[in-house]
Scaffold this motif. Structure first.
Motif: not given
Length: 64
Positions: A14-16, A64, A18-21, A9-12
């Protein structure tokens, strides 16, 4: 198992962010699902009062 789910969940999240903004992530969980509520809280999601939901669901969000 909840430790692995917390890490995923933490990784998801972070991805959302940092990457998907995305700025906001929401989750709905059954009011009776204590394990899911624990994972959501552990990864930093906050339970939000949502009176428009049915009486069997809880609403969590990460901003965020």
């Amino acid at each position: 198992m909840s430790c692995a789910l917390s890490e995923i969940s933490k990784s998801l999240i972070s991805y959302a962010i940092d990457v998907l903004k995305v700025n906001k992530i929401i989750a709905f969980v059954s009011i009776e699902n204590d394990a899911s509520k624990k994972v959501l809280k552990k990864v930093g999601m906050k339970e939000v009062c949502a009176p428009h939901l049915d009486k069997e669901s809880l609403y969590f969000e990460y901003i965020k």
